[in-house]
Design a protein around this motif. Structure first.
Motif, PDB file in Angstrom:
ATOM      1  N   LEU A   1       0.876  -1.287  -0.189  1.00  0.00           N
ATOM      2  CA  LEU A   1       0.039   0.011   0.042  1.00  0.00           C
ATOM      3  C   LEU A   1       0.867   1.361  -0.087  1.00  0.00           C
ATOM      4  O   LEU A   1       0.706   2.359  -0.745  1.00  0.00           O
ATOM      5  CB  LEU A   1      -0.806  -0.005   1.200  1.00  0.00           C
ATOM      6  CG  LEU A   1      -1.761  -1.301   1.239  1.00  0.00           C
ATOM      7  CD1 LEU A   1      -2.607  -1.129   2.497  1.00  0.00           C
ATOM      8  CD2 LEU A   1      -2.723  -1.041   0.029  1.00  0.00           C
ATOM      9  N   ARG A   2       1.923   1.199   0.774  1.00  0.00           N
ATOM     10  CA  ARG A   2       2.992   2.400   0.751  1.00  0.00           C
ATOM     11  C   ARG A   2       3.376   2.580  -0.515  1.00  0.00           C
ATOM     12  O   ARG A   2       3.675   3.682  -1.005  1.00  0.00           O
ATOM     13  CB  ARG A   2       3.800   2.162   1.869  1.00  0.00           C
ATOM     14  CG  ARG A   2       5.019   3.176   1.969  1.00  0.00           C
ATOM     15  CD  ARG A   2       6.331   2.701   2.413  1.00  0.00           C
ATOM     16  NE  ARG A   2       6.903   1.692   1.440  1.00  0.00           N
ATOM     17  CZ  ARG A   2       7.657   0.777   1.973  1.00  0.00           C
ATOM     18  NH1 ARG A   2       7.845   0.479   3.057  1.00  0.00           N
ATOM     19  NH2 ARG A   2       8.155   0.080   0.904  1.00  0.00           N
TER      20      ARG A   2
ATOM     21  N   ARG B   1       1.544   9.548   4.120  1.00  0.00           N
ATOM     22  CA  ARG B   1       2.283  10.302   3.721  1.00  0.00           C
ATOM     23  C   ARG B   1       3.863  10.210   4.261  1.00  0.00           C
ATOM     24  O   ARG B   1       5.043  10.118   3.707  1.00  0.00           O
ATOM     25  CB  ARG B   1       2.100  11.731   3.195  1.00  0.00           C
ATOM     26  CG  ARG B   1       3.282  12.592   2.560  1.00  0.00           C
ATOM     27  CD  ARG B   1       2.599  13.790   2.325  1.00  0.00           C
ATOM     28  NE  ARG B   1       3.840  14.637   1.822  1.00  0.00           N
ATOM     29  CZ  ARG B   1       3.862  15.975   1.420  1.00  0.00           C
ATOM     30  NH1 ARG B   1       2.750  16.705   1.749  1.00  0.00           N
ATOM     31  NH2 ARG B   1       4.800  16.498   0.985  1.00  0.00           N
ATOM     32  N   ALA B   2       3.762  10.521   5.543  1.00  0.00           N
ATOM     33  CA  ALA B   2       4.809  10.394   6.596  1.00  0.00           C
ATOM     34  C   ALA B   2       5.752   8.941   6.203  1.00  0.00           C
ATOM     35  O   ALA B   2       6.845   9.251   6.220  1.00  0.00           O
ATOM     36  CB  ALA B   2       4.581  10.565   8.199  1.00  0.00           C
ATOM     37  N   GLU B   3       4.897   7.770   5.938  1.00  0.00           N
ATOM     38  CA  GLU B   3       5.754   6.682   5.706  1.00  0.00           C
ATOM     39  C   GLU B   3       6.358   6.707   4.506  1.00  0.00           C
ATOM     40  O   GLU B   3       7.348   5.910   4.155  1.00  0.00           O
ATOM     41  CB  GLU B   3       4.745   5.330   6.218  1.00  0.00           C
ATOM     42  CG  GLU B   3       5.559   4.008   6.219  1.00  0.00           C
ATOM     43  CD  GLU B   3       4.498   3.097   7.037  1.00  0.00           C
ATOM     44  OE1 GLU B   3       4.742   1.811   6.562  1.00  0.00           O
ATOM     45  OE2 GLU B   3       3.985   3.415   7.815  1.00  0.00           O
ATOM     46  N   CYS B   4       5.570   7.167   3.355  1.00  0.00           N
ATOM     47  CA  CYS B   4       6.238   7.187   2.048  1.00  0.00           C
ATOM     48  C   CYS B   4       7.237   8.168   2.088  1.00  0.00           C
ATOM     49  O   CYS B   4       8.390   7.914   1.465  1.00  0.00           O
ATOM     50  CB  CYS B   4       4.996   7.839   1.160  1.00  0.00           C
ATOM     51  SG  CYS B   4       3.523   6.847   0.758  1.00  0.00           S
TER      52      CYS B   4
ATOM     53  N   VAL C   1      10.929   6.569   0.988  1.00  0.00           N
ATOM     54  CA  VAL C   1      11.762   7.482  -0.421  1.00  0.00           C
ATOM     55  C   VAL C   1      13.092   8.082   0.012  1.00  0.00           C
ATOM     56  O   VAL C   1      14.075   7.934  -0.846  1.00  0.00           O
ATOM     57  CB  VAL C   1      10.858   8.545  -0.882  1.00  0.00           C
ATOM     58  CG1 VAL C   1      11.640   9.642  -1.773  1.00  0.00           C
ATOM     59  CG2 VAL C   1       9.631   7.992  -1.509  1.00  0.00           C
ATOM     60  N   LEU C   2      13.099   8.556   1.407  1.00  0.00           N
ATOM     61  CA  LEU C   2      14.465   9.030   1.880  1.00  0.00           C
ATOM     62  C   LEU C   2      15.464   7.806   2.138  1.00  0.00           C
ATOM     63  O   LEU C   2      16.707   8.136   1.519  1.00  0.00           O
ATOM     64  CB  LEU C   2      14.173   9.715   2.973  1.00  0.00           C
ATOM     65  CG  LEU C   2      13.685  10.964   3.029  1.00  0.00           C
ATOM     66  CD1 LEU C   2      13.062  11.546   4.539  1.00  0.00           C
ATOM     67  CD2 LEU C   2      14.608  12.048   2.738  1.00  0.00           C
ATOM     68  N   GLU C   3      14.809   6.812   2.333  1.00  0.00           N
ATOM     69  CA  GLU C   3      15.625   5.710   2.437  1.00  0.00           C
ATOM     70  C   GLU C   3      16.327   5.199   1.166  1.00  0.00           C
ATOM     71  O   GLU C   3      17.558   4.870   1.136  1.00  0.00           O
ATOM     72  CB  GLU C   3      15.158   4.510   3.381  1.00  0.00           C
ATOM     73  CG  GLU C   3      15.961   3.275   3.483  1.00  0.00           C
ATOM     74  CD  GLU C   3      17.329   3.487   4.310  1.00  0.00           C
ATOM     75  OE1 GLU C   3      18.256   2.987   3.971  1.00  0.00           O
ATOM     76  OE2 GLU C   3      17.264   4.330   5.078  1.00  0.00           O
ATOM     77  N   ARG C   4      15.583   5.195   0.258  1.00  0.00           N
ATOM     78  CA  ARG C   4      15.921   4.667  -1.193  1.00  0.00           C
ATOM     79  C   ARG C   4      16.641   5.693  -1.776  1.00  0.00           C
ATOM     80  O   ARG C   4      17.738   5.349  -2.250  1.00  0.00           O
ATOM     81  CB  ARG C   4      14.458   4.620  -2.038  1.00  0.00           C
ATOM     82  CG  ARG C   4      13.723   3.449  -1.580  1.00  0.00           C
ATOM     83  CD  ARG C   4      12.692   3.511  -2.476  1.00  0.00           C
ATOM     84  NE  ARG C   4      11.512   2.530  -2.017  1.00  0.00           N
ATOM     85  CZ  ARG C   4      10.130   2.323  -2.373  1.00  0.00           C
ATOM     86  NH1 ARG C   4       9.742   3.309  -3.621  1.00  0.00           N
ATOM     87  NH2 ARG C   4       9.295   1.530  -2.086  1.00  0.00           N
ATOM     88  N   HIS C   5      16.494   6.881  -1.475  1.00  0.00           N
ATOM     89  CA  HIS C   5      17.479   7.773  -1.936  1.00  0.00           C
ATOM     90  C   HIS C   5      18.868   7.566  -1.247  1.00  0.00           C
ATOM     91  O   HIS C   5      20.004   8.032  -2.018  1.00  0.00           O
ATOM     92  CB  HIS C   5      17.144   9.386  -1.816  1.00  0.00           C
ATOM     93  CG  HIS C   5      17.614  10.385  -2.427  1.00  0.00           C
ATOM     94  ND1 HIS C   5      18.626  11.024  -2.004  1.00  0.00           N
ATOM     95  CD2 HIS C   5      17.603  10.984  -3.605  1.00  0.00           C
ATOM     96  CE1 HIS C   5      19.301  12.024  -2.532  1.00  0.00           C
ATOM     97  NE2 HIS C   5      18.663  11.872  -3.900  1.00  0.00           N
TER      98      HIS C   5
END
Length: 227
Positions: free
Chosen positions: A27-28, A69-72, A76-80
């Protein structure tokens, strides 16, 4: 854009039913795709449709759109952060990232949407992006990959804001590139900025230190005085 299809990953502990973690991550990831494609105005119902579930299931897992959104943002920050760290340690990895352009393209567009959002959440996201840049840049300095900076935080902020801001300008000049087409966004921006960016970061622009020396004198910090 058609809905993204996800594999149902079985959890042996539940006799083959998808695990709660798998469902939440699914879902995220659907929300990341939606927010990137449509902006943060995308509704929970739209996200649910992309994931192929009911809106109620999203509320069950996240409680609210803000929490989602906070979890998204965190994902995204972790992926980047991982992409940047891998790219600095092994340059070949940065080139190989293009092979997974759908995911990386979505990450890039999500970051651009966060800047354009202008909300407190968007501003906080960019500040966290800069904080991450300080950490992995200093790790790269310690490893001998990057030159040290007299102002590590200022350099990280400049690189992040210039990079993201430059991409926004570039894409605004090419309205034919749809932000919903993640693969094309990544391919086109890489095509236009990769060589000049790498050349700039590798060799610099000025032929000597005259301008830097004059600036250091101006602020009362003579050249050569830094340890």
């Amino acid at each position: 854009m058609s809905s993204i299809r996800y594999m149902r990953i079985a959890d042996a502990s539940t006799g083959g039913a998808p695990s709660e973690f798998t469902t939440r991550a699914r879902l995220r990831d659907a929300a990341i795709q939606c927010f990137a494609a449509e902006g943060f105005g995308a509704s929970v119902r739209t996200i649910a449709a992309r994931a192929g579930v009911s809106a109620g299931l999203i509320r069950h897992h996240f409680g609210s759109k803000d929490a989602l959104r906070a979890e998204c943002d965190a994902a995204v920050l972790e992926r980047h952060r991982s992409l940047k760290t891998e790219g600095l340690v092994a340059p070949a990895n940065a080139m190989a990232q293009l092979a997974e352009s759908d995911e990386h393209g979505a990450t890039l567009v999500y970051i651009l949407r966060s800047v354009q959002d202008g909300s407190a959440a968007g501003t906080a996201f960019i500040e966290r992006l800069i904080d991450d840049a300080v950490v992995y840049s200093e790790e790269a300095v310690a490893a001998g990959i990057l030159r040290p900076s007299a102002d590590p935080v200022g350099r990280a902020r400049l690189l992040v804001t210039n990079s993201v801001g430059g991409l926004i300008v570039l894409l605004s000049m090419h309205p034919e590139i749809s932000l919903t087409d993640f693969k094309t966004v990544l391919a086109k921006t890489f095509e236009q900025i990769a060589l000049p960016s790498l050349e700039l970061y590798t060799y610099g622009v000025f032929a000597d230190s005259s301008y830097l020396d004059q600036y250091l004198l101006y602020i009362g910090d003579p050249p050569g005085s830094r340890v």
